[in-house]
Design an enzyme around this catalytic site. Sequence first.
Site: not given
Length: 436
Positions: A167, A350
């Site tokens: 991430c 994301c």
Amino acid sequence: MSDSPATVSTKVLIVGGGAAGITVANLLRKQRPALQITILEPSSDHFYQPGWTLVGGGLMPVERTRRNEADLIPKGVTWIQAAASTFDPDQNAVITDAGQRIQYEAMVLATGLQCRWDWIPGLVESLGRNGVCSNYSNRYAPYTWETIEAFQGGTAIFTMPGTPVKCGGAPQKVMYMADDRFKSRSGVGVNTKVMFCTATAGIFSVPAYAATLRQVVARRGIDARFRWNLVEVRGEKKVAVFEVTPEEGEPHRQELHFDMLHAVPPMTAPEVVANSPLAGEGPGGWAAADKQTLQHPGWPNVFCLGDVAKLPTSKTAGAVRGEAPIAAANLIAQLEGRPLTAHYDGYTVCPLITGYNRTLMAEFNYENKPVSSFLVDPTKERWSMYLMKTKMLPWLYWNRMLPGEPHEARYLKPFKPLVHAMGLDYREPKATAGHS
């Protein structure tokens, strides 16, 4: 859980019981119920790791990110609670840290990655005190929120390493939430300097989303410094040391005082993978994989996905959501002697929280082009996407993704009235897309 004879055999061995491993296991069970499957996973805990950002931002208690691994293992799947210590793909075998040998016909490599906290001298000793925190650990994410709440002004530094990380937007998410919190409290925002020190050359890899994030940084008055790599932490003295690589001139080290430091460690593949024949070329030891089929180039009965895979896309749960159906379909095809026709397009997502009421839902593919599951411009910050990130995605992870529900439309069915109330509509993915 299985007993531990010296040697066991299985049709399919899944190494890793995280998001990727559990999702693939469920997909395989749905498509081939009689298929013999074994999961090799040492941990009795399973974490919703995207939730650690919410923990650090005061939006979720850390307990809500954990489930018992045993409760997530699909029925009919054997669980060996141990870790891999040696990969022997030539012999279709894995040796566990307990000395057990597991023979397989096909293997799914989904071990996740390794946070290299010790690569930054002083970081391990400093974490959890002196204002040094990190959302990349369930142990320390609660301290991030404690630090934000206790902050009385000064310099708050948020870092990003030069390695691939899981991430890639998470180092920024906590920064924007912290900045919101600082500015909402009388006197603190006025006396605060927020800095983003990243080893990368830009704020985000996808130009269209980077343009939006540059506006966010400018709007907030954040001091963003690129090619600044954290190399040492002196917690007691509240000093962070950076290796600065300017576009012109010689690299040099620079020290910065901090009152809060959110540190993101470098990350690599686990050593057992990096030191095995399955590792691809280049730094990090990531497992080699064809970027479309996820098949290992050296051993056609091995499929790699998730954070451990050397794929040119961001390492996110959203990527796993796209990769898992492809890995499952192609593994079945390999076992049955059919061509591998399922192709992953690099889809990842994301959800970049840019404040306590807005999120940039950054969806993109291998071409670093924005894509959108919703019929809206994905490069805009939206309150609706904030609700998606904080309210919907955790539920979807436990109740739709891990159980192997294959279609995006089915993911959102329970939320259909809310989705429509937010003025959104959902787009059906193409049959060949990574998130099909």
